[in-house]
Motif scaffolding. Structure first.
Motif: not given
Length: 415
Positions: A139-154
């Motif tokens: 089963v494949e899980f494709e990751m993206q770079t940080l989205n806007y929400r993740e950017y703020r959270e990180m």
């Protein structure tokens, strides 16, 4: 070491943690965070009481494991785990560095007692034997770079302050990009230098090692052209014409198509095909290309001005992909919608993206009318940068900072 949790991906994978019949394949552009995601999974397993001897993590890009290049070497690396009782958790990072890894992975999957997680930075990972021999077993899980929400959270995770103005923070995110490592650098010039190094690393490790490119300079011209024209409707004919008339570069369609496929396989770009809404079929010819990360564009250009049209489309496209939507450019006759999104439930959503719908009735109508002419009951969205929220004919208006910041999807919701 503490790892920032990419919860949107973890919640998709957790149900497979103890599944020894399915190989968990994590793909995504190089440096998007795949290794840290696997380390987070390892951390969660340890926290749940799994003893250390039942967990093995092999990073084939790191010191101590870089010499592992053959199937036999990989097999010998894993074999000692056969003596360990209970379910073993096997993590192999950048597994495509090993020629013939597919047979080894399948061997230990078939052996039983192994929950296997692997990562790779290009689509070559899912070519060949992994996709043919293991159909139905991964089963494949494709990751993206940080989205806007993740950017703020990180940023919060790292003790960095976020701009209280969501639109200003969005602009910062757009210019800086979503590569997690880029947050380690304060100056924008340093972030750009880092992204340039990622582009070079992708070429050296994910392209040059796997495909033969006779004319690297022409390949780079094609790469830069597509990156500089992301979000624009184009075709092979248009690209060939532009390269010849504007840059004096001539090539045949087959070579251009091959170079574009290489860029897709390396996950630098994604092709967004046109979709006819009447026939419910993809249309050949024209398409759009979106970037794995907007920093690719800004790293190759000195201009810091934001062209919000294609930029916001890219942000929305990548966010939709991270939620698991299939995304196309929509068309009914001569009328075009920015996106048609199909969810896992096979239902559709229709999306228009614009910097603003304020200023004039004509501006507002340009975004709403293509959606108002759709005669089905699937949800319809207008996405803007920072407008007062409007209500019109059941169409959902959201600002991109709220949409992504609140983790909303593209399903119907109450007004």
């Amino acid at each position: 070491m503490r790892y920032f949790k990419r919860e949107s991906y973890l919640e998709k994978i957790r149900g497979f943690y103890n599944d020894d019949g399915m190989i968990k394949v994590i793909t995504g552009v190089r440096r998007c965070g795949k290794s840290c995601l696997m380390r987070t999974i390892e951390e969660e397993l340890r926290g749940s009481g799994v003893p250390a001897e039942r967990i093995a993590f092999f990073d084939l890009d790191r010191y101590g494991f870089r010499s592992v290049k053959t199937a036999d070497q990989l097999e010998r690396l894993i074999e000692p785990l056969l003596e360990v009782e209970g379910l073993k958790y096997l993590f192999i990072d950048e597994v495509q560095n090993v020629k013939g890894f597919e047979e080894v992975v399948n061997e230990f999957r078939a052996e039983g007692g192994f929950s296997i997680f692997i990562t790779g930075s290009s689509s070559y990972l899912l070519s060949g034997e992994l996709s043919t021999k293991l159909t139905g077993r991964y089963v494949e899980f494709e990751m993206q770079t940080l989205n806007y929400r993740e950017y703020r959270e990180m940023k919060g995770f790292l003790g960095m302050a976020a701009d209280p103005n969501p639109a200003a923070e969005l602009d910062e995110y757009i210019l800086a990009g979503g590569f997690p490592k880029a947050l380690d650098y304060t100056d924008l010039s340093d972030k750009r230098a880092y992204v340039k190094s990622v582009i070079q690393e992708i070429f050296e490790r994910d392209i040059k090692r796997r495909v033969k490119i006779k004319n690297v300079s022409v390949f780079n011209v094609v790469r830069d052209y597509v990156i500089n024209n992301f979000g624009a409707t184009t075709s092979l004919t248009n690209i060939l014409s532009d390269l010849e008339s504007k840059q004096g570069v001539r090539m045949n369609r087959e070579t251009l198509n091959r170079y574009l496929q290489i860029l897709e396989d390396a996950k630098i770009i994604s092709r967004c095909a046109r979709f006819d809404m009447k026939s419910r079929k993809s249309l050949a010819g024209e398409q759009k290309y979106y970037l794995a990360d907007l920093s690719f564009y800004f790293a190759l250009n000195t201009d810091n001005r934001i062209n919000y049209g294609p930029v916001l489309e890219n942000v929305v496209y990548r966010y939709a992909r991270s939620l698991g939507y299939e995304v196309s450019v929509g068309r009914i006759g001569k009328l075009e919608r920015d996106f048609i999104m199909r969810g896992s439930d096979m239902g559709y959503s229709y999306v228009q993206v614009a910097m603003t719908i304020m200023g004039s009735e004509k501006t507002e109508d340009r975004e709403y009318r293509p959606l108002e002419q759709i005669r089905d009951n699937y949800p319809k969205f207008v996405i803007t940068r920072a407008d007062p929220i409007q209500r019109r004919n059941g169409i959902i208006h959201e600002n991109v900072t709220d949409l992504i910041g609140q983790g909303l999807d593209f399903g119907a919701r109450s007004s």
